[in-house]
Scaffold this active site. Structure first.
Site, PDB file in Angstrom:
ATOM      1  N   GLU A 154       0.838  -1.199   0.000  1.00 19.14           N
ATOM      2  CA  GLU A 154       0.000   0.000   0.000  1.00 19.14           C
ATOM      3  C   GLU A 154       0.871   1.247   0.000  1.00 19.14           C
ATOM      4  OE1 GLU A 154      -3.704   1.532   2.798  1.00 19.14           O
ATOM      5  OE2 GLU A 154      -1.890   0.774   3.749  1.00 19.14           O
ATOM      6  N   HIS A 166       2.491   4.617   0.914  1.00 20.62           N
ATOM      7  CA  HIS A 166       2.787   5.278   2.190  1.00 20.62           C
ATOM      8  C   HIS A 166       3.457   6.619   1.928  1.00 20.62           C
ATOM      9  CE1 HIS A 166       1.670   1.576   4.211  1.00 20.62           C
ATOM     10  NE2 HIS A 166       1.807   2.187   5.368  1.00 20.62           N
ATOM     11  N   ASP A 215       3.935  -1.770   5.397  1.00 21.56           N
ATOM     12  CA  ASP A 215       3.052  -2.559   6.259  1.00 21.56           C
ATOM     13  C   ASP A 215       3.489  -4.015   6.385  1.00 21.56           C
ATOM     14  OD1 ASP A 215       1.456  -0.469   6.968  1.00 21.56           O
ATOM     15  OD2 ASP A 215      -0.241  -1.017   5.703  1.00 21.56           O
ATOM     16  N   HIS A 244      -1.763  -3.733   8.918  1.00 25.69           N
ATOM     17  CA  HIS A 244      -2.619  -2.925   8.046  1.00 25.69           C
ATOM     18  C   HIS A 244      -3.988  -2.697   8.695  1.00 25.69           C
ATOM     19  CE1 HIS A 244      -4.179  -1.466   4.243  1.00 25.69           C
ATOM     20  NE2 HIS A 244      -5.001  -2.485   4.092  1.00 25.69           N
ATOM     21  N   GLU A 271      -6.933  -1.859   7.724  1.00 26.66           N
ATOM     22  CA  GLU A 271      -8.137  -2.422   7.098  1.00 26.66           C
ATOM     23  C   GLU A 271      -8.233  -3.938   7.233  1.00 26.66           C
ATOM     24  OE1 GLU A 271      -7.351   1.477   4.932  1.00 26.66           O
ATOM     25  OE2 GLU A 271      -6.200  -0.113   5.915  1.00 26.66           O
ATOM     26  N   HIS A 276      -1.004   6.989   9.323  1.00 27.61           N
ATOM     27  CA  HIS A 276      -0.620   6.282   8.098  1.00 27.61           C
ATOM     28  C   HIS A 276       0.449   7.102   7.393  1.00 27.61           C
ATOM     29  CE1 HIS A 276      -1.065   3.782   4.513  1.00 27.61           C
ATOM     30  NE2 HIS A 276      -0.972   4.913   3.827  1.00 27.61           N
ATOM     31  N   GLU A 326       4.843   5.337  11.854  1.00 28.81           N
ATOM     32  CA  GLU A 326       5.418   4.481  10.820  1.00 28.81           C
ATOM     33  C   GLU A 326       6.729   5.057  10.278  1.00 28.81           C
ATOM     34  OE1 GLU A 326       1.855   1.917   8.943  1.00 28.81           O
ATOM     35  OE2 GLU A 326       2.031   3.943   8.121  1.00 28.81           O
TER      36      GLU A 326
END
Length: 256
Positions: free
Chosen positions: A32, A34, A43, A118, A120, A171, A176
């Protein structure tokens, strides 16, 4: 740590670790976007790094991570419109997790930790863990849906100097980015770090996502205050959560 990473082990080594009742950790991440400063593998790299840190404190084997996650949502991951975000159906993720957990059990592991990163993915992991146990009742599955422990108000104030915005928008932001600065500094494009946020961030979702839900950069908050010091604190906290859960729920052999 070669003896802790399943992908680097031989089958006799894996057999012996499973026979010794060493638990196995299965990181479930995503591919994904970032933002412009972190790789799309963030992730996956972060939960593996956390699992490795945990395996220095308690015996554990780190299974090959699942690289594809549930569809990115605009308000928590920027959505599906960015190049490089490669997602799967929720049902595909559920089938994959169940199959991998059962495969680990067939390899002899009886204590299996499913570690989510992650955001989701969280709603799609309990069911496959339940189904795997229903198929093989002799296994015990530990599900870690939340990567971080519960921080006190004072701790949050220290970790998020500008105020805690909520985990859903963490995010490509402070946590992160700081962790990647420690675990994979060579992959952080520090010159590309930008602060950003959605114009609107309501407590509901809309399909298709309105344009003002999606920051142009893909960054959902303010990574400019990220640091190696904060990264170490986040890694210690996340690894400590894994260690605490493993010690509480599993019968651990002695650390080799």
């Amino acid at each position: 740590m070669a003896g802790r990473v399943l992908a680097q082990m031989t089958w006799p080594e894996i057999r012996d670790a499973a026979a010794a009742n060493v638990p196995v950790i299965l990181p479930v991440g995503s591919t994904e976007q970032h933002g412009p400063h972190l790789p799309v593998s963030t992730d996956v790299l972060l939960p593996v790094g956390v699992a490795m840190a945990a395996a220095e404190q308690v015996p554990a084997i780190i299974a090959p991570p699942i690289h594809y996650g549930a569809r990115s949502r605009a308000l928590s991951g920027g959505g599906e419109t960015f190049p490089g975000t490669l997602s799967v159906r929720g049902t595909t993720l559920m089938d994959t997790v169940e199959d991998v957990v059962l495969a680990l059990a067939r390899s002899g592991f009886r204590q299996i930790c499913v570690q989510c990163w992650h955001w989701e993915n969280r709603g799609f992991l309990w069911e496959p863990c339940h189904l795997a146990h229903a198929t093989l009742p002799e296994i015990r599955v530990l599900l870690l849906e939340n990567a971080m422990p519960d921080f006190s108000a004072d701790e949050l104030a220290e970790l998020f100097p500008e105020g805690f915005p909520g985990w859903d928008v963490e995010h490509a932001s402070i946590m992160e980015t700081s962790m990647m600065m420690v675990l994979h500094p060579e992959l952080v494009r520090e010159e590309e770090i930008v602060d950003d946020e959605a114009v609107r961030h309501p407590s509901w979702d809309v399909i298709p996502a309105p344009a003002d839900f999606i920051p142009a950069s893909g960054v959902l908050w303010h990574p400019s205050v990220s640091s190696v010091e904060l990264g170490r604190r986040f890694i210690d906290a996340a690894a400590g959560r894994v260690v605490d859960a493993l010690r509480t729920e599993f019968d651990l052999p002695a650390l080799a």
